[in-house]
Design an enzyme around this catalytic site. Structure first.
Site, PDB file in Angstrom:
ATOM      1  N   GLY A   1     -26.158  26.873 -18.266  1.00 18.60           N
ATOM      2  CA  GLY A   1     -25.652  28.236 -18.258  1.00 18.60           C
ATOM      3  C   GLY A   1     -24.140  28.271 -18.356  1.00 18.60           C
ATOM      4  O   GLY A   1     -23.465  27.233 -18.347  1.00 18.60           O
ATOM      5  N   ASP A   2     -23.593  29.470 -18.473  1.00 18.60           N
ATOM      6  CA  ASP A   2     -22.138  29.682 -18.532  1.00 18.60           C
ATOM      7  C   ASP A   2     -21.499  29.022 -19.750  1.00 18.60           C
ATOM      8  O   ASP A   2     -20.326  28.638 -19.716  1.00 18.60           O
ATOM      9  CB  ASP A   2     -21.452  29.160 -17.257  1.00 18.60           C
TER      10      ASP A   2
ATOM     11  N   HIS B   1     -22.039  37.454 -18.162  1.00 16.99           N
ATOM     12  CA  HIS B   1     -21.208  36.925 -19.235  1.00 16.99           C
ATOM     13  C   HIS B   1     -20.080  37.891 -19.558  1.00 16.99           C
ATOM     14  O   HIS B   1     -20.175  39.089 -19.314  1.00 16.99           O
ATOM     15  CB  HIS B   1     -22.034  36.595 -20.486  1.00 16.99           C
TER      16      HIS B   1
ATOM     17  N   GLY C   1     -11.368  30.078 -28.638  1.00 18.69           N
ATOM     18  CA  GLY C   1     -10.747  31.005 -27.698  1.00 18.69           C
ATOM     19  C   GLY C   1     -11.735  32.079 -27.296  1.00 18.69           C
ATOM     20  O   GLY C   1     -12.866  32.124 -27.794  1.00 18.69           O
TER      21      GLY C   1
END
Length: 428
Positions: free
Chosen positions: A12-13, A41, A416
């Site tokens: 995750g993440d 998110h 980014g």
């Protein structure tokens, strides 16, 4: 016909929110198929930062249909709080751009209470739940005692199911955990009011999604959490309560497997994890701290600091295998800029034997020592790169080796947090 999955390839993440937001530009429909408001998110658009937990990422675009599928567990209070949050950010949420499955199960107040109480009861053996009631709601679903969205549209049915559930839940809450019982009338009044607010949003989403695909529309299925948090194939018991792998789309959105055309696995250029459980490449030193601060590795939902380590391609190979990934989207390449030597785990040493898979037993996984390949890093910033050729040579070597080790192409590279910090390498 185009129906594709976007899901996390690690714990995750991984940046699913940003990548789903980016890929949603070319989609007509965006569907959440599992999890609940335990997912978190962040999407950055120009000077605004949006933090989403439950509503699909496509909501940030006009003229997109967003679907909360039957596999999602829905907290109506959390949903309407998110609706108000988005309105405050200038994003309109209406029954025209958000549809909720009538078959989704409802998170009730007692689910949240039981989640927190059971976690506290586990003590040092706690799982690291977000306390949102996700697990207890899925438990009721499996026990066939759950309350669904469609029940809210039939008040007498809802009242009877709530009464039956509360008899059992209150007994557990008071006698096992020593907490105050829930009041039937309070919950009934609150949730029937939610039912009235939900009613315009509720439809049979399976029929809608099927027809959209059949009519040639592009449908994006948005996964929550990550492959290693899958209830069956994750690092059990430190997992979530739903199927997060690619196959979870079929029961979670009620479509057949032959309708899926591709699956993109989102992966960071390194590895992170929240909560307990083995983590073979974890860095418990200054390098781990450096990656955490450079990548701002703190949870959107909980604010918890994430554990950080080198990229583990054993994990990515498993994700590609069990989820049928057709490509990877690599994120956070920018976080590694300035590191002299970058490492990648290519296998594990398990009791003197080299293996390239994740053992089912956590005790065995804890004994696995990472086998590394080392790469020269890159000092150049990658934030201004807008094509693959503009990336530093060593960054490209790093990405190429990941493709070789995982036997899966990289279709997207993120340099980014914003939409324009995205490089398309190939078709997904």
């Amino acid at each position: 016909m185009s129906a594709f999955i976007v899901l996390g390839a690690q714990w995750g993440d991984e940046g699913k929110g940003k990548m789903t937001d980016y890929l949603a530009q070319g989609a007509d429909v965006v569907v959440r198929f599992q999890g609940g408001n335990n997912a978190g998110h962040t999407v950055e658009v120009e000077d605004k930062k949006y933090k989403l937990h439950l509503i699909p990422s496509g909501i940030l675009y006009k003229n997109k249909v967003n679907v909360i599928g039957n596999g999602v567990v829905l907290d109506p209070k959390a949903m309407f709080e998110e609706v108000e949050y988005l309105k405050g950010m200038g994003v309109e949420v209406t029954p025209e751009n958000l549809i909720v499955s009538d078959r989704a199960h409802l998170i009730m107040p007692y689910h949240r209470a039981l989640d927190g109480a059971s976690e506290k009861h586990r003590g040092k053996n706690d799982i690291g739940t977000t306390g949102k009631g996700i697990g207890p709601c899925y438990t009721d679903k499996a026990e066939r005692s759950g309350i669904r969205v469609c029940d809210l549209l039939h008040p007498e049915v809802f009242k009877e199911k709530l009464k039956s559930n509360l008899e059992i839940k209150n007994a557990i809450i008071t006698k096992v955990y020593g907490m105050d019982a829930f009041d039937y009338n309070e919950i009934c009044e609150e949730y029937l009011a939610f039912g009235e607010k939900l009613k315009p949003f509720v439809k049979d989403t399976s029929v809608i999604v099927y027809n959209e695909i059949k009519n040639g529309k592009k449908v994006l299925f948005e996964g929550a959490q990550g492959n290693l948090l899958d209830i069956d194939y994750g690092t059990y018991p430190y997992v979530t309560s739903s199927n997060t792998i690619g196959g979870g789309v079929c029961p979670g959105a009620a479509i057949g497997p032959t309708m899926i055309t591709s699956a993109v696995g989102i992966a960071k250029a390194y590895t992170t994890r929240v909560g307990k459980g083995p983590f073979p490449t974890e860095l418990l030193d200054e390098m781990g701290d450096r990656i955490r601060e450079a990548g701002f590795e703190y949870g959107v939902t909980t604010g918890r600091a994430r554990r950080c380590g080198w990229l583990d391609t054993v994990i990515l190979k498993q994700a590609a295998r069990v989820s049928g990934l057709t490509s990877f989207a690599m994120t956070k390449i920018d976080t590694l800029a300035g590191i002299d030597k970058v490492k990648v785990c290519i296998g594990y040493d398990f009791n003197g034997k080299t293996i390239d898979y994740i053992p089912a037993s956590l005790e065995d996984l804890a004994l696995c020592k990472p086998i590394y390949e080392e790469f020269d890093g890159w000092d150049e910033s990658v934030a201004d790169a807008r094509s693959y050729d503009e990336l530093p040579l060593n960054a490209k070597k790093y990405l190429k080796r990941i493709e070789e080790l995982t036997e899966t192409k990289i279709s997207i590279v993120s340099v980014g947090p914003e939409r324009n910090h995205t490089i398309e390498v190939s078709d997904i």
